[in-house]
Structures are given as C-alpha cells and as structure tokens.
Scaffold this motif. Structure first.
Motif, PDB file in Angstrom:
ATOM      1  N   SER A  19       0.852  -1.113  -0.100  1.00  0.00           N
ATOM      2  CA  SER A  19       0.019   0.090  -0.010  1.00  0.00           C
ATOM      3  C   SER A  19       0.892   1.345   0.033  1.00  0.00           C
ATOM      4  O   SER A  19       0.744   2.175  -0.833  1.00  0.00           O
ATOM      5  CB  SER A  19      -0.962   0.011   1.179  1.00  0.00           C
ATOM      6  OG  SER A  19      -1.776  -0.914   1.265  1.00  0.00           O
ATOM      7  N   LEU A  23       1.020   3.720  -2.904  1.00  0.00           N
ATOM      8  CA  LEU A  23       0.480   5.269  -2.713  1.00  0.00           C
ATOM      9  C   LEU A  23       1.734   6.204  -2.936  1.00  0.00           C
ATOM     10  O   LEU A  23       1.470   7.528  -3.246  1.00  0.00           O
ATOM     11  CB  LEU A  23      -0.058   5.551  -1.422  1.00  0.00           C
ATOM     12  CG  LEU A  23      -1.314   4.717  -1.139  1.00  0.00           C
ATOM     13  CD1 LEU A  23      -1.586   4.834   0.340  1.00  0.00           C
ATOM     14  CD2 LEU A  23      -2.743   5.440  -1.911  1.00  0.00           C
ATOM     15  N   THR A  51       2.205   1.428 -11.932  1.00  0.00           N
ATOM     16  CA  THR A  51       1.774   1.000 -10.985  1.00  0.00           C
ATOM     17  C   THR A  51       1.330  -0.751 -10.966  1.00  0.00           C
ATOM     18  O   THR A  51       1.709  -1.088  -9.978  1.00  0.00           O
ATOM     19  CB  THR A  51       0.062   1.222 -10.931  1.00  0.00           C
ATOM     20  OG1 THR A  51       0.291   2.859 -10.712  1.00  0.00           O
ATOM     21  CG2 THR A  51      -0.648   0.999  -9.788  1.00  0.00           C
ATOM     22  N   ILE A  79      -7.636   1.669  -3.328  1.00  0.00           N
ATOM     23  CA  ILE A  79      -7.351   2.837  -4.155  1.00  0.00           C
ATOM     24  C   ILE A  79      -8.419   3.301  -5.253  1.00  0.00           C
ATOM     25  O   ILE A  79      -8.955   4.427  -5.541  1.00  0.00           O
ATOM     26  CB  ILE A  79      -6.213   2.552  -5.092  1.00  0.00           C
ATOM     27  CG1 ILE A  79      -4.655   2.525  -3.911  1.00  0.00           C
ATOM     28  CG2 ILE A  79      -5.638   3.796  -6.227  1.00  0.00           C
ATOM     29  CD1 ILE A  79      -3.536   2.003  -4.757  1.00  0.00           C
ATOM     30  N   ARG A  82     -11.291   4.994  -3.754  1.00  0.00           N
ATOM     31  CA  ARG A  82     -10.851   6.471  -3.596  1.00  0.00           C
ATOM     32  C   ARG A  82     -11.229   7.129  -4.705  1.00  0.00           C
ATOM     33  O   ARG A  82     -11.735   8.364  -4.891  1.00  0.00           O
ATOM     34  CB  ARG A  82      -9.512   6.596  -3.028  1.00  0.00           C
ATOM     35  CG  ARG A  82      -9.025   8.144  -2.913  1.00  0.00           C
ATOM     36  CD  ARG A  82      -7.623   7.867  -2.347  1.00  0.00           C
ATOM     37  NE  ARG A  82      -6.827   9.364  -2.428  1.00  0.00           N
ATOM     38  CZ  ARG A  82      -6.071   9.770  -3.303  1.00  0.00           C
ATOM     39  NH1 ARG A  82      -5.853   8.945  -4.332  1.00  0.00           N
ATOM     40  NH2 ARG A  82      -5.792  11.043  -3.526  1.00  0.00           N
TER      41      ARG A  82
END
Length: 223
Positions: A19, A23, A51, A79, A82
């Motif tokens: 994570s 991020l 990613t 993610i 979000r």
C-alpha cells in the motif's frame, strides 16, 4: 474465501508495504504533474506504466496462504474506491483529478481509472501468482497501453493507423515492445520462484500481445 478469518497478522506487513509503495508512486506522479514537471497525459500514462509492475512484484511478499490474495487485492480495491468517491464528488482531491483525467473533470475517474482498478482486483483474486494469465493481462494493460501513448504522442507524426487517426504506428509498435519487455522478466521471476508450473512460450506471448495491440488500436475514446 474463509470469512471467519477477518485478518491475518502474517499478511499485514506485505499489505502495508504494498500500500505504501503504491501510494508513494501515485503521490510522486501527482506532485510532478502539479509542479509542471510532467504533463497531465504523461502523468496519467505513467500511472498505467508503473503501478502494475510495482504491485505485481509485491505479490511475492505475501505468503502461500489461500487468503493472501484477498489481502493483496485490498490494495487496488481501496485505491479504486478512492477514485470512485472522488469521481462522484464525495471526496475532493483536485491533484488526483488533474493527474488521472484527460480533461480535468472528476467524472473521468469513473471510466478508465475505475475500470483499471476493477481489473486489478479481479486478476489478483482469480489468477494470483500461480497463473500467468493474470500477470500477462495486467502487464499488457499497464506497460502496453501506457507506453503506446507516451511514444505515440511524441513520435507518431504523420504515420497514423488507417482505422484510427488518433493512433500511430509508432505507438502500436511501442505497445508490443513495452509489453514484452515488462512481461517476460516478470514471468521468468515467478517461474524461477516456483509459482508457475510451466514456462510461458515467448512466441505465444508475442501473439497474445499483438492481438491486444490490435484491440487497443480500435477507436474507443475516453477509456
């Protein structure tokens, strides 16, 4: 999935590491885009390009427990959640919108980025690190699509595809080259560690990538 197991301390460390790394990568690209060091299109495609490989390499941190895949899938799921909340206006994050959209409209996060995240979650859960199909699909999605745009916009010039004038031969070639250069080492890595029972044929992989390139060249906009 055994729902009686709500959390495994053995997977907490890999989950946190994955994570944080994911991020940090997203935050770095957002920062570079806001500061003007990279353009909005470049930021969006670098998210694509980086990613996926980062996330897949982090799979090796998780244990052999059957439930480990679910903990790993939480990373792209959170993610993606979000992005969804930003897209519908529940969360306000202008930097993310600028970095992840073509036009600067938050609603765009409900298209490509949302689909991208869902594919990550499904491939992680269904294929995990024991089936090369998931890694091949994710690396084509990440490296192929991302690098095709980066190269196509710079070197596409007048040589556009006859069925899609917004795509170029340079971008299509970059799609194939980047997909192969990223996917082959990752497949070898997972095979070396014994997660794959058979080695994937490079020739067959090439034709899968080539077919994916043809699909990517179709005139489908905003995705």
């Amino acid at each position: 999935m055994d729902l009686s197991i709500l959390w495994s301390f053995g997977e907490a460390g890999p989950f946190v590491i994955t994570s944080v790394v994911a991020l940090l990568w997203l935050a770095l690209l957002e920062r570079l885009q806001v500061k003007g060091y990279i353009s909005r299109p470049d930021s969006r495609k670098l998210v694509h390009f980086g990613t996926g490989p980062i996330f897949v390499v982090c799979w090796s941190l998780f244990s052999e427990d059957h439930n480990a895949r679910y903990y790993a899938a939480l990373v792209p799921l959170l993610i993606t959640l979000r992005f969804f909340l930003i897209g519908i206006g529940v969360l306000q994050d202008h930097a993310t919108v600028l970095a992840m959209s073509r036009s600067g409209r938050k609603e765009e996060l409900l298209k490509g980025p949302l689909t991208y995240g869902i594919i990550f979650v499904l491939c992680t859960i269904y294929y995990w690190k024991y089936d090369p199909i998931g890694i091949i699909a994710l690396m084509i999605l990440c490296a192929g699509d991302g690098f095709a745009d980066l190269i196509g916009r710079r070197f596409g010039g007048r040589y556009k595809l006859p069925h899609n004038r917004r795509k170029s031969y340079a971008g299509s070639i970059a799609f194939v080259v980047a997909s192969m250069l990223v996917t082959v080492p990752l497949l070898n890595y997972f095979y070396t560690w014994g997660w794959f029972r058979v080695r994937v044929s490079v020739t067959r992989l090439f034709w899968v990538v080539f077919g994916s390139m043809l699909v990517e060249s179709l005139p489908l906009e905003d995705w």
